[in-house]
Design an enzyme around this catalytic site. Structure first.
Site, PDB file in Angstrom:
ATOM      1  N   GLY A 149       0.848  -1.195   0.000  1.00 55.22           N
ATOM      2  CA  GLY A 149       0.000   0.000   0.000  1.00 55.22           C
ATOM      3  C   GLY A 149       0.874   1.232   0.000  1.00 55.22           C
ATOM      4  O   GLY A 149       2.000   1.216  -0.502  1.00 55.22           O
ATOM      5  N   CYS A 150       0.384   2.286   0.596  1.00 54.36           N
ATOM      6  CA  CYS A 150       1.115   3.548   0.644  1.00 54.36           C
ATOM      7  C   CYS A 150       2.477   3.342   1.300  1.00 54.36           C
ATOM      8  O   CYS A 150       2.574   2.773   2.389  1.00 54.36           O
ATOM      9  CB  CYS A 150       0.302   4.572   1.441  1.00 54.36           C
ATOM     10  SG  CYS A 150       1.171   6.108   1.720  1.00 54.36           S
ATOM     11  N   PHE A 151       3.518   3.808   0.652  1.00 51.64           N
ATOM     12  CA  PHE A 151       4.859   3.581   1.195  1.00 51.64           C
ATOM     13  C   PHE A 151       5.097   4.325   2.504  1.00 51.64           C
ATOM     14  O   PHE A 151       5.942   3.936   3.292  1.00 51.64           O
ATOM     15  CB  PHE A 151       5.981   3.836   0.194  1.00 51.64           C
ATOM     16  CG  PHE A 151       5.918   5.072  -0.649  1.00 51.64           C
ATOM     17  CD1 PHE A 151       5.497   6.298  -0.183  1.00 51.64           C
ATOM     18  CD2 PHE A 151       6.325   4.989  -1.977  1.00 51.64           C
ATOM     19  CE1 PHE A 151       5.482   7.426  -0.987  1.00 51.64           C
ATOM     20  CE2 PHE A 151       6.317   6.104  -2.805  1.00 51.64           C
ATOM     21  CZ  PHE A 151       5.887   7.329  -2.299  1.00 51.64           C
ATOM     22  N   CYS A 206       3.179   4.285   5.061  1.00 51.21           N
ATOM     23  CA  CYS A 206       2.796   3.328   6.119  1.00 51.21           C
ATOM     24  C   CYS A 206       3.870   2.269   6.309  1.00 51.21           C
ATOM     25  O   CYS A 206       4.286   1.988   7.439  1.00 51.21           O
ATOM     26  CB  CYS A 206       1.480   2.635   5.764  1.00 51.21           C
ATOM     27  SG  CYS A 206       0.043   3.716   5.729  1.00 51.21           S
TER      28      CYS A 206
END
Length: 182
Positions: free
Chosen positions: A14-16, A18
């Site tokens: 997912g979003c890097f 995170c």
């Protein structure tokens, strides 16, 4: 005197922001860099990746010391701090750039990743099928400087406070033995 050994693995969860915020806290992980991998064409910009048209995935590149933490342990953390059952999605982040992936740099890593996934499937760890892709790292480009250590620099920004922060807390609670000493 023996030389210190390091390994590199690239993970898309997912979003890097995170994923990076979790792994900078893992003992044995010596470097974490947000970036993009396995897309088409030259190194893209964040704006290009966000279109979902480049084929690139938001990832973190981890350099770790396998004498301190094994790849299996790194992947056990990975499968807890993101949802490997949602295709091209993590929470409200939707698009091919958010797909779940393990991008190996050595064929032995591929085998470990496939073993971990097989074990999770056999245990019935999830209510839905695991869709994590396991592929060789073909292309990698670091993300822009403003993405590096984003959570550390912006902990109170909305996304960080409500999405990244809880993932970091989940990691700290679930994997207390793996948290770096402050």
């Amino acid at each position: 005197m023996s030389e210190k050994r390091q390994e590199t693995i690239v993970l898309g969860g997912g979003c890097f922001w995170c994923t990076e915020a979790v792994y900078v806290r893992v003992r044995g992980v010596e470097d974490v860099e947000s970036g993009y991998c396995n897309g088409h064409g030259p190194a893209p910009s964040y704006e290009q990746v966000c279109t979902g048209q480049t084929g690139y995935v938001e990832v973190v590149k981890l350099v770790f010391d396998p004498s301190v933490i094994t790849l299996r342990e790194i992947l056990e953390i990975f499968f807890v701090v993101h949802d490997p059952t949602t295709l091209n999605r993590q929470g409200n982040d939707v698009g091919t750039q958010y797909r779940s992936g393990i991008y190996w740099t050595d064929p032995a890593q591929q085998a470990v990743a496939q073993e971990v996934i097989a074990t999770l499937r056999a245990q019935g760890a999830y209510d839905a099928p695991i869709v994590t892709e396991v592929l060789p790292l073909e292309r990698y480009a670091p993300a822009e400087a403003y993405h590096q250590d984003y959570f550390e620099h912006h902990p109170n920004q909305g996304y960080c406070a409500y999405v990244v922060g809880p993932k970091v807390q989940k990691f700290r609670k679930t994997f207390a033995d793996y948290v770096k000493a402050d």
